[in-house]
Design a protein around this motif. Structure first.
Motif, short mmCIF file in Angstrom:
data_model
loop_
_atom_site.label_atom_id
_atom_site.label_comp_id
_atom_site.label_asym_id
_atom_site.label_seq_id
_atom_site.Cartn_x
_atom_site.Cartn_y
_atom_site.Cartn_z
N HIS A 95 0.83 -1.21 0.00
CA HIS A 95 0.00 0.00 0.00
C HIS A 95 0.87 1.26 0.00
N LYS A 96 1.97 1.21 0.73
CA LYS A 96 2.86 2.37 0.76
C LYS A 96 3.45 2.62 -0.62
N ALA A 97 3.85 1.55 -1.31
CA ALA A 97 4.38 1.70 -2.66
C ALA A 97 3.32 2.26 -3.61
N LEU A 98 2.06 1.98 -3.30
CA LEU A 98 0.95 2.49 -4.11
C LEU A 98 0.48 3.86 -3.63
N LYS A 99 1.20 4.42 -2.66
CA LYS A 99 0.94 5.77 -2.12
C LYS A 99 -0.43 5.90 -1.47
N ASP A 100 -0.83 4.85 -0.76
CA ASP A 100 -2.10 4.88 -0.04
C ASP A 100 -1.80 4.79 1.46
N GLU A 101 -1.52 5.96 2.06
CA GLU A 101 -1.12 5.99 3.46
C GLU A 101 -2.25 5.58 4.40
N ASN A 131 2.11 9.43 9.23
CA ASN A 131 2.24 9.64 7.77
C ASN A 131 0.88 9.84 7.12
N ALA A 135 -0.35 13.10 5.10
CA ALA A 135 -0.80 12.99 3.71
C ALA A 135 -2.19 13.59 3.53
N HIS A 136 -3.08 13.33 4.49
CA HIS A 136 -4.44 13.87 4.41
C HIS A 136 -4.42 15.39 4.45
N LYS A 139 -2.97 17.02 0.92
CA LYS A 139 -3.56 16.86 -0.41
C LYS A 139 -5.04 17.18 -0.41
N SER A 146 -12.99 10.16 0.43
CA SER A 146 -11.69 10.61 0.93
C SER A 146 -11.85 11.81 1.87
#
Length: 274
Positions: A95-101, A131, A135-136, A139, A146
């Motif tokens: 999930h981190k690699a997919l940028k979903d913190e 993190n 991130a929330h 963005k 979301s």
């Protein structure tokens, strides 16, 4: 006694040998070879080795830059053994690699419920939450979901209450009237909105929140402002549903103060105290 077929024992033994071989390749940085060996092992009856094979192939696929496939492997690992911590760790890394913190944090949260909690897991979960919140905050929301998720994971009551106040203030008096009517309906008084005019729908004074350092998140408020009234109502109702009893009570008191309904939803106050 139950006899395990010799073929099954051979398959399990071969799978274990392949796993060891794959681990050696992985340790040497030969991830393509390791991934291929783990894949071969997974075609066998691996017995108790199966969860480690799913986890190890997920790790190899992460190293190869294939997070979607790694995520699928990690989920298979957890399905086989929901108490196997490495499966959750691989899933979180995917999930981190997919940028979903958010998914990273939720994965470690799930691990803390299913597995034996230790200092490492506590540390990973704490870092993941930090993190996610960062991130929330940085963005702009991309959907109602979301927007609500960002609200849900705010750190404390004053973060959430100030956010709701800023959303309220960004709405027009006409929109506030519709929103207020929905809250009255949730509280069991759907006809009560008739007692209040659009002119009664005043802004909330943000001074107390600003003095506490709870400033408006322009990206969140900007997204909320751009929603139609129907989506604004849906968003605020969803946020109401994830607030605590203490927060519901504070929201009721604020609306009572600023909008003037002396007997504002007694049922909602009861709900807040449940």
């Amino acid at each position: 006694d139950h006899q395990v077929p010799m073929a099954a024992l051979d398959a399990t033994g071969n799978a274990e040998k392949l796993k060891d071989q794959g681990n050696k390749e992985f340790a040497q940085g030969r991830y393509t070879e390791a991934e291929a060996i783990y894949t071969e092992a997974l075609t066998l009856d691996a017995g108790l080795t199966i969860e480690a094979l799913w986890s190890n192939r997920a790790a190899a696929r992460l190293k190869l830059g294939r997070p979607v496939e790694a995520l699928a492997d990690a989920e298979e690992c957890i399905k086989v053994n929901p108490r196997f911590l490495k499966g959750y760790h691989r899933k979180a890394l995917a999930h981190k690699a997919l940028k979903d913190e958010t998914a990273v944090y939720e994965t470690y949260e799930a691990a803390s419920r299913a597995c034996v909690v230790d200092q490492w897991l506590d540390r990973e979960k704490t870092a993941a939450k930090k993190n996610m919140l960062k991130a929330h905050g940085e963005k702009k929301p991309t959907s109602l979901e979301s927007l609500v998720v960002s609200f849900k994971y705010l750190e404390d009551i004053w973060d959430r209450l100030s956010t709701l106040a800023y959303y309220w203030n960004s709405a027009s008096p006409e929109e506030r009237h519709v929103i207020f009517g929905r809250l009255l309906a949730i509280g069991g008084q759907p006809d009560k909105i008739r007692d209040y005019a659009v002119e009664d729908m005043k802004e909330m004074n943000p001074k107390n929140y600003e003095e506490m350092g709870k400033v408006k998140n322009s990206k969140w408020v900007g997204y909320f402002t751009g929603l139609g009234i129907g989506d604004k109502v849906l968003a605020l109702e969803a946020m109401w549903n994830v607030t605590s009893a203490e927060e519901k009570d504070a929201i009721i008191k604020d609306l009572t103060h600023f909008c003037g309904p002396e007997d504002f939803n007694a049922e909602a106050q009861e709900q807040a105290g449940e």
